[in-house]
Design an enzyme around this catalytic site. Structure first.
Site, mmCIF file in Angstrom:
data_model
loop_
_atom_site.group_PDB
_atom_site.id
_atom_site.type_symbol
_atom_site.label_atom_id
_atom_site.label_comp_id
_atom_site.label_asym_id
_atom_site.label_seq_id
_atom_site.Cartn_x
_atom_site.Cartn_y
_atom_site.Cartn_z
ATOM 1 N N SER A 148 1.419 -4.254 -2.932
ATOM 2 C CA SER A 148 1.345 -4.170 -1.476
ATOM 3 C C SER A 148 0.532 -5.354 -0.921
ATOM 4 O O SER A 148 0.870 -6.497 -1.183
ATOM 5 C CB SER A 148 0.763 -2.815 -1.068
ATOM 6 O OG SER A 148 0.970 -2.570 0.294
ATOM 7 N N HIS A 202 6.857 3.549 -2.285
ATOM 8 C CA HIS A 202 6.104 2.314 -2.099
ATOM 9 C C HIS A 202 5.794 1.728 -3.471
ATOM 10 O O HIS A 202 4.940 2.236 -4.204
ATOM 11 C CB HIS A 202 4.819 2.611 -1.334
ATOM 12 C CG HIS A 202 4.055 1.383 -0.931
ATOM 13 N ND1 HIS A 202 4.646 0.254 -0.421
ATOM 14 C CD2 HIS A 202 2.715 1.121 -0.958
ATOM 15 C CE1 HIS A 202 3.715 -0.640 -0.154
ATOM 16 N NE2 HIS A 202 2.536 -0.145 -0.473
ATOM 17 N N ASP A 250 11.467 1.074 0.120
ATOM 18 C CA ASP A 250 10.025 1.018 0.384
ATOM 19 C C ASP A 250 9.751 1.139 1.882
ATOM 20 O O ASP A 250 10.237 0.334 2.670
ATOM 21 C CB ASP A 250 9.458 -0.299 -0.147
ATOM 22 C CG ASP A 250 7.945 -0.278 -0.271
ATOM 23 O OD1 ASP A 250 7.275 0.201 0.655
ATOM 24 O OD2 ASP A 250 7.433 -0.767 -1.295
#
Length: 525
Positions: A236, A493, A463
């Site tokens: 991320s 995610h 995602d």
């Protein structure tokens, strides 16, 4: 429907990747806060010796809890502190401490080096994140020391703080989608008070918590750990941090993986709009799953549109009248929306979302509130980690844009078109840095890294938080011969921890054996 202890424990330990300082909480591990580098300057920092000791329980800013349990083979977690300059433009000045954690490699004879993790946020604690997910990386621990850290401003590393726990309870219960001028003023006043609190409690650190300084910290970490190259696993926001590192130190990049990729070409507005679309797509997929299960799904509706209409109607009713939540706390529209978003980070949390929505429809908001608490870093005892304070501080010092509430309001139509459920929240959130006391740095990060070793860039088509398109943008921005894209056709995610054997095999082969997969490899769910 009351929330069970097991549900609460699972939700409050979920890692999110969204929204008295200067002292470490490391006990005997601490080398002493805010020490000057002294006459040795930067050379003294690069030659420092780390003192590794058994890890204490996480600090309050890291979310609290118990000390991490040993790994298979009775391998103990070790913790230490790294001295790094507060201001990298003046490296001989004041220093701060970064908290580190590691688990030593099993095969000492075939050890490659350290594998440094950043789990995202920004604002997520690596000290708690790495032990939480360690079982997923046990194969990699065969030949790497697994290492993570609390970046500057996060957790135990000179944490940014902005408000008391009681003040945060009130702040997160506010209406963040105002319906009239009075509510707009209430929100503006609350955001100003929050920013003023950050300045009061953490002012000297605020200009220095940005991503470029964090990237320089990682190169110092590499040197002190004794590695010629930085082997890195960024997830991320960790992909943005890794991209900036690659630009600054391309010749120092070893084997690196970016998973759940932030789009480096997107500024604040484009990034928020992308997230609105991403969360809406994830909600669409959740609703379709509900429809496909027919009577086994407890939510009303025989189509995606009908299920989502139920959700929007529920949120509209909460905007008018909150319902009972946990203890004396009520579930508001804002917290319900947070809870929905939190549950969309992983398909494993879809059953909690279904249960939470069904319960809220019957007047019980406990489960959705617990999901929202997880998003905001609130523990069962009412204390907050500093994940959201650090998130705000890092984002606001990184990005130049400063939208007023009026400017955010003008952009609501395009956000509502992108997502009937999340559009208003993402649109109004553009103004979250409007009162921030420190200027921003860039419109978007520069991650061009000519000369870097190959970086494996993994994108997930489902995602919600870092939409799939960001992976392709990252590959292009890194430059020819650097980014290698791997696509996972799945939900949630990130991809490596999704359960996909295909993704895990490709990533492990690269990190352990240096085998770069063919460009544009696709792993299906």
């Amino acid at each position: 429907m009351p929330i069970s202890a097991a549900q609460r424990a699972a939700l409050l330990t979920a890692t999110t990747v969204l929204l008295a300082t200067g002292c470490s909480d490391g006990g005997d591990n601490a080398a002493g806060p805010s020490n000057p580098a002294g006459s040795g300057g930067l050379s003294a920092l690069t030659s420092q010796k780390l003192s590794w000791n058994p890890c204490p329980a996480p600090s309050a800013a890291e979310g609290g809890g118990t000390a991490p349990s040993p790994l298979p083979g009775s391998t103990a977690w070790e913790c230490s502190f790294l001295q790094t300059p507060l201001d990298w433009s003046a490296p001989e000045g004041r220093t701060i401490e970064l908290a580190l954690i590691r688990a030593r490699a099993r095969d000492k004879d075939r050890r490659i080096g350290s594998l440094v993790f950043n789990f995202g946020g920004p604002g997520g604690s690596g000290i708690t994140g790495l032990p939480s997910f360690a079982k997923d990386y046990e194969t990699l621990r065969g030949r790497y020391d697994l290492v993570s850290f609390d970046p500057r401003g996060v957790g135990r590393s000179d944490p940014v703080e902005c408000a008391t726990d009681k003040e945060l309870d009130a702040y997160y219960a506010l209406d963040f989608t105002p319906d009239d001028a009075a509510e707009e003023q209430t929100l503006a006043d609350a955001q100003k008070k929050y920013a003023d609190g950050c300045q009061k409690d953490s002012g000297p650190a605020l200009p220095h918590v940005g991503t470029e300084n964090a990237a320089r910290d990682m190169d110092l970490m590499r040197q002190v750990l004794g590695d010629a190259k930085l082997h890195y696993f960024g997830i991320s926001y960790g992909t943005e941090l890794g991209g900036v590192y690659a630009r600054l130190f391309p010749s120092n990049v070893g084997r690196a993986v970016f998973d759940a990729v932030v789009d480096p070409d997107a500024g604040v507005e484009a990034g928020a709009l992308g997230q609105a679309k991403g969360f809406q797509l994830a909600l669409d997929n959740f609703a379709q799953d509900c429809v496909d299960r027919g009577d086994k799904c407890t939510l009303p509706g025989t189509s995606v549109a009908e299920v989502e209409s139920f959700v929007t109607d529920l949120l509209a009713s909460l905007d008018k009248k909150p319902i009972r939540g946990i203890g004396d706390r009520e579930l508001t529209q804002t917290q319900a929306t947070n809870g929905i978003a939190q549950s969309l980070y992983s398909k494993e949390f879809w059953p909690y979302l279904e249960q939470g929505l069904d319960a809220a429809d019957g007047g019980d908001g406990a489960l959705l509130l617990a999901l929202s608490d997880s998003m905001n870093g609130r523990g069962e005892n009412g204390s907050y980690s500093n994940i959201q304070a650090a998130n705000a501080a890092i984002n606001c010092v990184d990005y130049k844009e400063r939208y007023t509430l009026g400017q955010a309001k003008e952009r609501l139509p395009q956000f509502r078109e992108a997502s009937p459920v999340f559009g208003d929240f993402m649109g109004w959130a553009l103004a979250s840095c409007s009162s921030w006391p420190v200027a921003g740095t860039w419109e978007h990060p520069d991650v061009s890294a000519p000369g870097s070793a190959p970086i494996l860039v993994v994108g997930n088509t489902g995602d919600p938080a870092t939409p799939y398109e960001g992976a392709r943008s990252m590959v292009k921005a890194l430059g020819p011969g650097v980014g290698v894209e791997l696509t996972y056709e799945g939900e949630g995610h990130g991809a490596y921890n999704s359960g996909s054997a295909c993704v895990k095999k490709a990533v492990d082969a690269y990190l352990l054996d240096g085998k770069v997969p063919a460009a544009d490899t696709v792993c299906s769910s």
